[in-house]
Design an enzyme around this catalytic site. Structure first.
Site, PDB file in Angstrom:
ATOM      1  N   GLU A 115       0.761  -1.289  -0.153  1.00 37.21           N
ATOM      2  CA  GLU A 115      -0.040   0.039  -0.083  1.00 37.21           C
ATOM      3  C   GLU A 115       0.785   1.277  -0.015  1.00 37.21           C
ATOM      4  OE1 GLU A 115      -3.103  -0.094  -0.360  1.00 37.21           O
ATOM      5  OE2 GLU A 115      -3.769  -1.871   0.025  1.00 37.21           O
ATOM      6  N   ASP A 256      -4.465  -9.665  -8.524  1.00 35.97           N
ATOM      7  CA  ASP A 256      -4.611  -9.065  -9.432  1.00 35.97           C
ATOM      8  C   ASP A 256      -3.739  -8.032 -10.012  1.00 35.97           C
ATOM      9  OD1 ASP A 256      -4.530  -7.419  -7.006  1.00 35.97           O
ATOM     10  OD2 ASP A 256      -6.684  -6.674  -7.389  1.00 35.97           O
ATOM     11  N   GLU A 349     -18.211  -7.369  -3.111  1.00 33.96           N
ATOM     12  CA  GLU A 349     -17.045  -7.857  -3.007  1.00 33.96           C
ATOM     13  C   GLU A 349     -16.949  -9.197  -3.536  1.00 33.96           C
ATOM     14  OE1 GLU A 349     -14.074  -5.635  -0.758  1.00 33.96           O
ATOM     15  OE2 GLU A 349     -15.231  -5.559  -2.645  1.00 33.96           O
ATOM     16  N   GLU A 370     -12.119  -0.352  -9.767  1.00 39.27           N
ATOM     17  CA  GLU A 370     -11.871  -1.251 -10.935  1.00 39.27           C
ATOM     18  C   GLU A 370     -12.728  -1.101 -12.103  1.00 39.27           C
ATOM     19  OE1 GLU A 370      -9.468  -2.213  -7.531  1.00 39.27           O
ATOM     20  OE2 GLU A 370     -11.642  -1.969  -7.769  1.00 39.27           O
TER      21      GLU A 370
END
Length: 1686
Positions: A115, A256, A349, A370
Site C-alpha cells: 500500500e 490482481d 466484493e 476497478e
C-alpha cells in the site's frame, strides 16, 4: 406543415427503435456528467479537509478522521494528481507545499509495503511529474530532480529492507524507522510481491540508481519461477522458503495487480520479457479460470474449481485486455460485470456466479474503482457510447446511495445499500479520476503518445507528456520507455536469482520479439485510428524520409541480421496475401527516397519482407503500416456496401457487429474455397482441420452463412463442415441458436427456410447431441402465439412436419416432449379459422399421441399446461383427454393421481418463456427495468401497434401476463425506484383487451397461481401483481378492481367444484402471505371500498370472512392515509402516493369516473353510506375542530406538550392526566386528546433504530427520549404501586390499536432502562421488569384473567415486528427475552422460527457464544422434540441454524431420538447433526430399533443414514450390534418347526414403532452391499452365531418372492468350515440348496427376479462394483437346511 401518414409512421418507428437502442451522448451531455464528477470529488475532498485533515482517511458518517495505513495524510497524497487532472493547480501547489514541509515519514510505525508503494511512492512520483503543469518552480535537472522526487525516494528506500529475503520476494510489512518488524510473518500475497516495477522502475530511471528497478524485477522473476506446472500462481507464498501457503489461483484479491504490472511494466520500461511472462500466465488463466467470460478461482496445481465467485477486484481485467488490443474479450467480461452492477446498483466484493447473488458477508462495496477503470480504458479504445452509459450508471449509483453529509461512504450491503463509516483514499485517487477521464476525452492524460516534450537531464534525454501509464492506484506516470535508460545495468544473471524455466524462458531485453510486441501493445492501447490521425502522419513523412536517407541507413540490406519469424509476422501480418500492398510500398520508397542506400535492391526488399525478414527501419515500418491500414479500411468500406444475403435491412438500418462478423466470415471462406477444383478444394477443407481454434471458428461461421443462403451448396457444405469440426458441431449449433434468438426478425426468408432444413439434417446426423435440443427450443420460440400470418403458419407447420418425421429422434432429449406438447397445445388455440382446420387436425393428432403415450413427461409441465388444456377443451380429442384426467387418471400414467397433481406444480419459467418470442421478451424487460412510471404511455402504444393489432393477437395477452408474473421478478432497487411496476403493465393489458374470451383468460392468467398456492413451494412474487392491480385501481379505476374481485369470488366455486375446498385454501394462502409480507398493509381499503357494488361487497364478506377487518368500514380517506405501506419485503415501490393530483393511471382511458355534484339535501342524511358516492360520504363526515376546550386540570400541560412535542412535557401532561382522571372527558374532548397524543408520539419516533450507533450510554439514553416512552415510565411507576389507572388504560389502548409497534418498543425500553440503572448504581442488581410488559397487556386487553394465557402470542407478535423493524435491536434483546420470559419463549417454536430465519453466520456465532457462556437458554430437554418436529418444515438454512443452536445446548440424544423414523435425508438437516451425536453413543436396543424403523427411500437406494451409523458402530461394537439386530429379527418370527405353515413377513409386525421384518431385511441387505468390497467395517456383522440363526429363521419363514429378493443375504446364513476372521475376509458359505422346482424356475430367465436382485444397487458401492456390466453369480456350497432344533 402536413406530413404524409407513412412518414409519420416511419418517424415514429425510428424514434422507438432509437429509444430501445443505446443512448447517444452529445458534447453537452458529456460536459454535464463531467461536472457531476467534479462536484462529487470536491464534496468528498472538502469534507476530508474540514473533518479529517491530517488523518489518513475521512469517516463520512461520523464526520471525523482516522489513520489507517501510514498516519501521513494519505488522502492528500492520493488526491493530489486528481487535482491536477481537474485543473485545480492552486490547490495542487498548496498541497505540495504542505507535503514537502509538514509531512514526516520518519515514524516508528508499521506500514504495508504494497500500500505504501502504490499510494505514497506512486502518488509522489505522479505529482512530481505533473509539477511543471501546475506552475511550480522546477529545480535544475527536472524531472530527474525535485522535492517530491526526493520525498518519494526517501519513502521507497524505507521499503527496501523488505526485499532482503532468500527468494528476493518482499515481506508484507516494514517499520518506517526500523525496517522489517521482529516476528513479522514471511507470508505475503502474490500482488504484494509483484506490484513494484512501475513505481520502482520509474524511480530508478529518474534518479539514476538501478537498485529499485532491480529489486522489483528480482521479485517478479522469483515469483514467476515459483509458478505451478500448469502456469498458475497461488494467492499467498512464504517469501523465505518459496512455499505456497494459499494455493487458490485467480485474478482477483491478492493476485490482481501482479498481472497488471507485467503488462504496464513491459510497456513503460521496454522490457519484453515481462510481456512474455504475462502471455504465458494468461494462457493458463484462459484454460483453467475462464468460464463463459467469468473468471473463477481454481487450484494452482490441478486447475480444479475451488471458488465459483466473481470478485469486484477482478473488474480491472477488461481494461488490461484493452491495452493488449483484445477488445472483444474485454467487452464480454465487462458486460457480465455491468449485469451485476445493474442487479444491485454496485459490485459486491464477492458474487456467487452459479447462484447469481452477492456472497454472504462479502456483499459490501467500498467505492472501488476497478469497473470504471475498465470502462475508461475501453472507451478510450473503442468510443462505444454504451460505455458512457455504464459510466453514468456508476456515477448515479454513487451519487444516490453513497453520499453523506461530509463525503461518500462505503456501501456496507449492496442489497439494501446500508452505509459504513469509511471512505477509502482511493475513492479520490481512482474512482473519481477514472470517471472524470471517461467524460473528458480531451484531457491531457488521454494523449495517444504522438507528441511530447524533450528535456535534457544528467541521466540523458527525457521525454515527458507523450503518454502515461497508470499505476494500480491510478497515479499517472510518464511512459519513459523511449527516453531515460537505467545506468550501470546489471546482467540478467545478476538480477534474476535462479534460472527461469528453460522451456519458457523470457527473451532477453532488446530482442526483436520483445520490441515488436511492445509496439503492438502501445498501438492497441491508443485510441482508434481515424482519417485525421492518418493525415497527421503525412505531415511527418518528410522528416521520416530524411531519416531514411541518413548515414545510419546506408547499409546493405543483405548484410542485416534476419529477425525472428514472429517479429516479421508482427510487423507485416498480411505480407504473403497482399502483394499489391508490397508493390505499392516499394514503389512509394523509390518515389520518395532521393538518396537511396548503397546496393539498394527493391526486389530483394520485397523478398525479405515476404520471407518475414522485415528490415529494422522505423520509417519504412510506419509507412507500410499506414498503407496497410488504408487498404484494410477501404476494403471494409467496400464490404459494408455489399448487400448481405443472410440479413435484410432497411435504408435506415445500420449493420451491427454481429452482422458484420458473419459477412466477414463468409468473405473469408469465399476466398478459400471458391475457385479451386474438386481435388484442391478437398485439400483446402482437410487443411482446415489442423487450424487453431480461432481460425477454425471463423471458417465455421462462414459455413453457417453459406448453408443458410445457398440451397444448392447447403448439403455439400454440411458434409464439409462435419469434416472440419472437432467438437461434434457444438460451436455451430450454439451459433445457430444465437442467430435465431438475436437476429430472427432480420433473417432473409431463404435463411429461415434453410434453418428448418438444417435442423432436420442435424437431427438425422447428430441425434445424440444435446445441443440440438437447445436448437429445438430456439426454433419453437419463434412460433408466435396470436399470429396467423402466412409466414408464421408456414414456420409452425414446417417445424411440425420435421417433428412428425423425426419423432423417434427428438423424443430422446430430456424435456423435449413436454416442450413440444406445451408449445403446440398453445398454438392449436389460435388455429380455428376454416383455412387452418387441416393444420389443426394434424397438430391435434400428433400432440394427442404424444400426450397419451408419454404422459409421464407431461406431468412436470405443471399448472400452466392445465390452463392451456382448458382453452382447447372443446376439441373432441381434448374433451376425451379431460374426461380421462378427471375420472380415470391412472389410464394416462400409473403415477398420475389427478388434476391437482399438476395444479400443485409451478410451471417452469422455461416453458412459459418459450411462448413469447425473444423480441417480445427483450421489450418487456426494457419496459420493466428502464421506463419510468408516467412516461410509459408511448411505449404501451407502440407495444399495442406491434403485437396486439390483429383480432387473433388478443390471445397473446395471457402469454405476456403469465411471463411477467412468473419470469420478471424485479430487484429491490427497481421496486424502490420510479420504474413502471409490473401491476401497471398487467392492468393495461387487462383494460385494453376487447375480446370477452381473451379477457376471461387474461383474468385467469392473473390468478392462476392463487388457486393452488402453497407458501412452502410457491413464490409470493407470483401472486403479488394480482393484489396490487386491484389495490391501486380501486381509487381511480374501480371497475378494474371490482371486475377482478368478482372473478376471484366466482372462480373459487366454479373452477373445479369437486375441489372447491383446495382452491379456496390456495386463495386464502395467497392472501395470508400477502398480508404477512406486507405487500399491502391490509385488505380493508379494497374489500370495504364504498366504490364496490353492494352485491359484490356481500360476496366478498361471504367468501373472505377471515380477512374482513374488525374495525368500522374503510373510507376513501382511510385508503389515502394507509397508502404508505411499511417498507418490508417489497420496499416502497408497491405503493403509489394516491394523494397526488396527477396520479399515473393506465394509459387506456376507456373507464372514466363521472364526477358527481353534491347537493345539500336533508334526504341524503338517511341514505346508507354504502350507496353514497365517495364525495357525499366525505361531506357527511364531520371534520375535527382545530382546538377543543379541555378541563383546567390538563389544559395547560396539554397545550404545552402539543407545542413542544418533548418527553418532559408529555410526562407533565400524563401526570396531570392521571391526577385529574376524575374529570370526565366528553367524546369530542377525548377524541381531540387521544388523536393528538397518537400523532405526536408517532411523528417524533425515529423510523429506524440502528444500535450500532449507540456505542455509549448517552446515545442509549437519547434513544428513549421520545414522548412515546412516557407511557412506559407510567407503567413502571404503576407496576411498583400495583395500581391501575382507568383513564390511562383507555389512552394506552387507543394508541396501541393504531400503533402496534408499542409492544416491542416497551421491551426495548425495559432493556435500556435496566442497563442505564445498573450503570448509575453498579452495586444494585440489573433488573429487567418483565411484569411491566405483562401489565401493559393487562391494560390493553382489559381482561387480566386471560393475560397470562396470551403473553405467548403477544411476545411472538412483538418479536416478529421487532425483527422487521430493526434486526440489531432484535438480536440485542434476545438473551434478555429468553431469560425474563423463559416460561413463554423457551421451546417456543414460533419465536425460534423468527430467530433462525433472520440470522446470518455472524449472528449465529454470537448466539452460540451466549449459550456457551450461560447467558442464553433457548431449549429445555423436556418438550424439545416437539420443537424439532415443527422445525422439519423450515427452510434448509433455518434448519441448519436450529441444529447449531441445539448442539450448543448439549441436548441429550435420548430426548430427541424418537424422531429418527420421521426424518428424510433429502429434506431434513437434522440427520447430519444426529449422526454426529450417534457416533458418540453405543448401540442400544432402542436406538437400533428406531434406526431400523426408518422407511427405505422410494428409489430403493437404501438409507445411507442407517448404513453410516451401523458401519461406524461396527468398528468397536460389532458383536453387540449384531446381537441386537439378531434379537429384533428373531422376534419377528414364531418359534416353530419348518413344517408348519409359513406366514408372510408383513403379517408379523408387532408393536407400533418397531421395525417390520421387511424393513429389517431391507436395511441388512443394503448394509451388506455397502461393505461388500474393500476393508470397510461391518463385513463380519453377519457371521456371528446369533445373527446366523436369525437369518436362517428369517429364510425359513420367508415367501418365495422374499427369498429371491434377499437371496444373497440369506446365503450368508449357512455355516462354513473355513475359519472366519474378525473382518470377514475369508470365503463365506453358500445358501440353502434349491429345490427342483426352484432350480427349474431359476434356470428360466425371470425378469422380476433380476429386478429384485438389482433392486439394492447402491451409489455407495465401490468403483469396481459399478464398473461391472453383469453380475457374477456367487459361489455357493450345498448343505442341508438347518432347522430350528439344529
Amino acid at each position: 406543415m402536413q406530413f404524409n401518414g407513412k412518414i409519420k409512421v416511419w418517424v415514429f418507428l425510428l424514434c422507438f427503435k432509437l429509444s430501445f437502442a443505446l443512448r447517444q451522448y452529445t458534447k453537452s451531455d458529456i460536459a454535464r456528467l463531467r461536472s457531476e464528477v467534479t462536484s462529487i470529488f470536491y464534496h468528498a475532498y472538502d469534507g476530508y479537509l474540514k473533518y479529517a485533515n491530517g488523518y489518513d482517511e475521512l469517516r463520512p458518517l461520523s464526520c471525523s478522521g482516522v489513520n489507517t495505513w501510514s498516519s501521513s495524510s494519505l488522502t492528500l497524497i492520493d488526491a493530489l494528481d486528481t487535482l491536477a487532472v481537474m485543473g485545480n493547480f492552486s490547490e495542487f501547489r498548496r498541497v505540495v507545499d504542505h507535503l514537502t514541509t509538514k509531512v514526516n515519514f520518519d515514524k516508528d510505525i508499521n506500514v504495508s509495503v504494497f500500500e505504501t508503494n502504490i499510494r505514497i511512492v506512486g502518488g509522489l512520483l505522479s505529482a512530481h511529474l505533473l509539477s511543471h503543469k501546475a506552475g511550480i518552480e522546477l529545480d535544475p535537472g527536472y524531472p530527474c530532480n525535485g522535492p517530491l522526487l526526493s520525498l518519494a525516494e526517501k519513502v521507497a528506500r524505507k521499503l527496501l529492507p523488505a526485499f532482503d529475503t532468500k527468494t528476493g520476494m518482499p515481506y508484507g510489512t516494514v517499520n518506517l524507522k526500523y525496517g522489517v518488524p521482529e516476528g513479522e510473518t514471511s507470508v505475503t500475497c502474490t500482488a504484494g510481491i509483484g506490484t513494484f516495477i512501475v513505481e520502482f522502475g520509474a524511480l530508478s530511471r529518474l534518479i539514476g540508481d538501478p537498485i529499485y528497478e532491480e529489486v522489483a524485477l528480482n521479485a517478479l522473476y522469483s515469483l514467476y519461477n515459483h509458478r505451478s506446472t500448469i502456469g498458475l500462481l497461488g494467492n499467498h507464498i512464504d517469501v523465505q522458503t518459496g512455499t505456497w501457503t494459499a494455493q487458490d489461483a485467480g485474478i482477483g484479491a491478492g493476485v490482481d495487480s501482479y498481472y497488471e504490472y507485467l503488462v504496464k511494466g513491459a510497456i513503460m520500461l521496454n522490457r519484453p520479457e515481462l510481456l512474455h511472462m504475462f502471455d504465458e500466465g494468461r494462457a493458463a488463466i484462459d484454460k483453467y479460470l475462464k468460464r463463459d467470460d467469468w473468471h473463477i478461482w481454481a487450484s494452482m496445481s490441478k486447475g480444479q474449481i475451488t471458488l465459483p465467485v466473481f470478485q469486484s477486484l477482478q473488474a480491472f481485467w477488461p481494461g488490461l485486455l484493452s491495452l493488449l488490443g483484445d477488445i472483444n474479450s474485454a467487452m464480454k467480461s465487462l458486460h457480465n460485470m455491468h449485469t451485476v452492477w445493474k442487479q444491485y446498483g454496485f459490485l459486491p466484493e464477492f458474487y456467487n456466479i452459479p447462484n447469481a447473488e452477492a456472497g454472504v458477508n462479502r456483499d459490501s462495496y467500498p467505492l472501488r474503482p476497478e469497473l470504471i477503470e475498465s470502462v475508461m480504458y475501453l472507451y478510450r479504445a473503442t468510443g462505444d457510447p454504451y460505455l458512457l452509459e455504464v459510466g453514468e450508471d456508476i456515477l448515479k449509483s454513487i451519487q444516490y446511495s453513497a453520499k453523506t453529509k461530509c463525503g461518500y461512504a462505503t456501501i456496507k450491503n449492496v442489497k439494501d445499500h446500508r452505509k459504513q463509516d469509511t471512505m477509502e483514499s482511493f475513492f479520490l485517487a481512482e474512482t473519481t479520476k477514472y470517471l472524470y477521464l471517461l467524460f473528458d476525452p480531451d484531457n491531457f492524460l488521454n494523449s495517444d503518445g504522438g507528441y511530447g516534450t524533450v528535456l535534457e537531464t544528467h541521466n540523458g534525454e527525457c521525454i515527458i507528456e507523450s503518454s502515461y501509464i497508470f499505476n494500480t492506484e491510478a497515479h499517472p506516470i510518464d511512459d519513459i520507455s523511449e527516453s531515460l535508460k537505467i545506468p550501470q545495468k546489471r546482467s540478467e544473471q545478476e538480477i534474476v536469482k535462479g534460472d527461469l524455466d528453460s522451456s519458457s524462458e523470457p527473451p532477453p531485453q532488446g530482442s526483436a520479439i520483445g520490441t515488436e510486441s511492445l509496439d503492438v501493445v502501445k498501438l492497441a492501447s491508443s485510441t482508434v485510428v481515424d482519417s485525421d490521425e492518418i493525415n497527421s502522419h503525412k505531415k511527418v513523412s518528410e522528416e521520416e524520409e530524411q531519416e531514411m536517407n541518413s548515414d545510419d541507413d546506408k547499409e546493405n540490406l543483405t548484410n542485416r541480421k534476419p529477425v525472428s519469424k514472429i517479429d516479421g509476422e508482427t510487423a507485416v501480418k498480411s505480407a504473403d496475401t497482399n502483394n499489391s500492398i508490397l508493390t505499392d510500398f516499394v514503389q512509394a520508397i523509390l518515389k520518395t527516397t532521393a538518396k537511396k542506400p548503397k546496393n539498394f535492391d527493391p526486389q530483394m526488399l520485397m523478398k525479405k519482407i515476404k520471407e518475414n525478414q522485415f528490415p529494422r527501419n522505423s520509417s519504412w515500418e510506419k509507412r507500410y503500416d499506414l498503407m496497410t491500414s488504408r487498404k484494410k479500411q477501404t476494403s471494409m468500406e467496400l464490404a459494408k456496401l455489399q448487400a448481405s444475403k443472410l440479413f435484410t435491412s432497411s435504408p435506415i438500418d445500420q449493420r451491427d457487429k454481429f452482422e458484420e462478423k458473419y459477412d466477414r466470415a463468409f468473405q473469408n471462406l469465399q476466398g478459400s474455397i471458391y475457385g479451386p477444383n474438386a481435388k484442391e478444394l478437398n485439400t483446402v477443407i482437410t487443411s482446415m482441420v489442423s487450424l487453431d481454434t480461432k481460425q477454425q471458428e471463423e471458417y465455421q461461421i462462414g459455413f453457417i452463412y453459406l448453408m443458410l443462403t445457398d440451397t444448392q451448396l447447403a448439403a455439400a457444405t454440411l458434409r464439409d463442415l462435419l469434416i472440419v469440426t472437432r467438437d461434434g458441431l457444438e460451436f455451430v449449433i450454439s451459433h445457430l441458436i444465437e442467430v435465431i434468438n438475436v437476429k430472427f426478425q432480420k433473417l432473409a426468408e431463404i435463411a429461415k427456410h434453410q434453418l428448418l432444413w438444417l435442423f432436420k439434417e442435424l437431427l438425422k446426423s447428430l441425434g445424440s447431441n444435446l445441443k440440438i435440443n437447445g436448437l429445438l427450443w430456439a426454433l419453437l420460440r419463434q412460433a408466435q402465439g396470436g399470429d396467423v400470418s402466412p409466414k408464421n403458419i408456414a414456420w409452425i407447420e414446417g417445424i411440425l412436419d420435421i417433428l412428425i418425421e423425426q419423432r423417434s429422434r427428438f423424443e430422446k432429449f430430456a424435456g423435449s416432449v413436454g416442450l413440444v406438447a406445451y408449445a403446440y397445445v398453445r398454438l392449436i388455440e389460435d388455429h380455428n379459422a376454416p383455412h387452418l382446420i387441416p393444420l389443426r387436425n394434424k397438430e391435434v393428432k400428433f400432440i394427442m399421441s404424444l400426450i397419451r403415450e408419454r404422459f409421464q413427461e407431461i406431468i412436470p409441465l405443471g399448472r400452466d399446461f392445465v390452463r392451456l388444456l382448458q382453452n382447447v377443451a372443446r376439441i373432441p380429442e381434448f374433451q376425451q383427454l379431460w374426461k380421462d384426467i378427471l375420472t380415470n387418471p391412472k389410464s394416462l400414467s400409473p403415477t398420475f393421481t389427478g388434476i391437482f397433481q399438476m395444479l400443485s406444480l409451478r410451471t417452469s419459467r422455461q416453458f412459459i418463456g418459450n411462448r413469447i418470442t425473444p423480441d417480445i421478451e427483450n421489450k418487456l424487460h426494457f419496459f420493466t427495468s428502464s421506463v419510468k412510471f408516467g412516461n410509459h404511455k408511448r411505449y404501451q402504444d407502440w407495444f399495442q401497434d406491434r403485437y396486439f393489432s390483429t383480432p387473433e393477437s388478443q390471445s397473446l395477452r395471457s402469454d405476456v401476463i403469465r411471463y411477467i408474473i412468473n419470469a420478471i421478478h424485479p430487484t429491490n432497487e427497481l421496486l424502490c425506484s420510479d420504474i413502471t411496476p409490473r401491476w401497471a403493465i398487467i392492468g393495461w393489458l387487462l383494460t385494453s383487451c376487447t375480446n370477452p374470451v381473451a379477457l376471461t383468460n387474461a383474468k385467469l392468467a392473473i390468478f392462476y397461481d392463487w388457486l393452488c398456492f402453497d407458501p412452502l413451494r410457491d413464490n409470493i412474487m407470483n401472486v403479488e401483481p394480482g393484489i396490487l392491480v386491484m389495490y391501486h385501481s380501486i381509487k381511480n379505476v374501480p371497475l378494474v378492481s371490482s371486475t377482478l374481485l368478482d372473478f376471484l369470488c366466482r372462480i373459487m366455486k366454479n373452477f373445479y367444484p369437486k375441489g372447491e375446498e383446495r382452491i379456496r385454501s390456495g386463495v386464502y394462502n395467497s392472501l395470508r402471505v400477502i398480508l404477512e409480507k406486507q405487500v399491502i398493509p391490509n385488505l380493508g381499503p379494497l374489500f370495504e371500498s364504498p366504490k364496490l357494488e353492494r352485491d359484490l361487497r356481500s360476496a366478498i364478506r361471504e367468501n373472505f370472512r377471515e380477512f374482513m377487518p374488525t374495525t368500522p368500514p374503510f373510507t376513501a380517506s382511510t385508503i389515502e392515509n394507509q397508502n404508505h405501506i411499511d417498507e418490508g419485503r417489497f420496499g416502497k415501490s408497491n405503493t403509489i402516493d394516491l394523494k397526488e393530483e396527477t396520479d399515473p393511471q393506465f394509459s387506456d382511458d376507456e373507464i372514466d369516473e363521472k364526477k358527481v355534484k353534491v347537493e345539500n339535501s336533508s334526504d341524503e342524511d338517511d341514505e346508507d353510506d354504502d350507496d353514497l358516492p365517495l364525495s357525499k360520504v366525505r361531506l357527511k363526515e364531520k371534520p375535527a375542530p382545530d382546538k377543543v376546550d379541555l378541563p383546567n386540570s390538563i389544559r395547560e400541560s396539554f397545550d404545552k406538550f402539543i407545542t413542544s412535542k418533548t418527553l418532559n412535557d408529555f410526562d407533565s401532561f400524563l401526570s396531570d392526566f392521571r391526577v385529574g382522571s376524575g374529570v370526565q372527558l366528553d367524546t369530542e374532548q377525548e377524541s381531540y386528546v387521544f388523536d393528538n397524543v397518537l400523532n405526536i408520539c408517532k411523528s417524533t419516533l425515529p423510523e429506524k433504530c440502528d444500535l450500532e450507533e449507540f456505542k455509549n450510554l448517552q446515545k442509549l439514553e437519547q434513544s428513549i427520549n421520545f414522548p412515546l416512552y412516557g407511557f412506559f415510565k407510567v407503567l413502571y411507576q404503576q407496576e411498583e404501586k400495583g395500581k391501575k389507572c382507568a383513564v390511562m388504560s383507555k389512552l394506552l389502548e387507543y394508541c396501541y390499536s393504531r400503533s402496534p409497534n408499542m409492544g416491542f418498543l416497551l421491551l426495548y425500553y425495559l432493556k435500556v432502562h435496566s442497563k442505564l440503572a445498573s450503570k448509575k448504581n453498579e452495586k444494585a442488581p440489573v433488573v429487567f421488569r418483565s411484569n411491566v410488559y405483562k401489565l401493559f397487556y393487562q391494560w390493553i386487553n382489559q381482561k387480566s384473567k386471560e393475560t397470562n394465557q396470551k403473553i405467548d402470542a403477544c411476545l411472538e407478535r412483538d418479536l416478529g415486528l421487532m425483527e422487521q423493524y430493526s434486526l440489531n435491536m432484535f438480536l440485542w434483546l434476545i438473551p434478555d427475552i429468553y431469560r425474563e420470559f423463559d416460561n413463554h419463549v423457551v421451546n417456543n417454536s414460533e419465536v425460534l422460527r423468527i430467530v433462525v430465519r433472520c440470522i446470518d453466520a455472524r449472528n449465529l456465532a454470537d448466539l452460540i457464544y451466549d449459550v456457551t457462556q450461560g447467558k442464553l437458554c433457548m431449549f429445555k430437554n423436556e418438550g424439545v422434540i416437539d420443537v424439532i418436529r415443527e422445525s422439519l418444515e423450515y427452510e434448509t438454512l433455518e434448519q441448519m441454524c436450529l441444529w447449531q443452536l441445539l448442539t450448543a445446548h448439549d441436548v441429550p440424544l435420548s430426548y430427541i431420538q424418537d424422531i429418527l423414523p420421521e426424518l428424510e435425508a433429502t429434506n431434513h438437516e437434522a440427520l447430519t447433526s444426529i449422526l454426529s451425536m450417534l457416533k458418540k453413543e453405543e448401540p442400544s436396543e432402542e436406538l437400533v430399533k428406531l434406526l431400523l424403523s426408518r422407511e427405505m427411500s422410494k428409489s430403493d437406494r437404501g438409507d445411507p443414514f442407517v448404513t453410516s451409523t451401523f458401519r461406524h458402530w461396527c468398528v468397536e461394537f460389532e458383536e453387540q450390534l449384531s446381537e441386537i439386530i439378531a434379537n429384533l429379527l428373531i422376534s419377528k418370527y414364531p418359534q416353530s418347526s419348518p413344517t408348519k405353515r409359513k406366514r408372510t413377513l408383513k403379517s408379523n409386525n408387532q408393536s407400533n414403532g418397531a421395525p417390520s421384518a421387511e424393513q429389517l431385511l431391507s436395511h441388512l441387505e443394503h448394509l451388506r452391499r455397502s461393505c461388500r468390497y474393500g476393508h470397510s467395517a461391518g463385513t463380519a456383522l453377519y457371521l456371528h452365531e446369533k445373527m446366523q440363526r436369525a437369518l436362517q429363521q428369517a429364510f425359513t419363514h420367508s415367501t418365495e418372492g422374499q427369498k429371491k429378493q434377499f437371496n444373497e443375504l440369506f446365503s450368508l446364513a449357512v455355516e462354513d468350515e473355513t475359519t472366519v476372521s474378525r473382518r470377514g475376509t475369508s470365503s463365506r458359505g453358500g445358501r440353502k440348496p434349491p429345490t427342483k422346482k426352484e432350480t427349474n424356475s431359476n434356470s428360466t430367465p425371470n425378469k422380476k427376479a433380476n429386478e429384485a436382485n438389482n433392486k439394492y444397487s447402491s451409489e455407495e458401492s465401490s468403483d469396481e462394483d459399478r464398473s461391472k456390466n453383469t453380475k457374477q453369480p456367487a459361489k455357493r456350497r450345498k448343505k442341508a437346511v438347518l432347522s430350528d432344533s439344529d
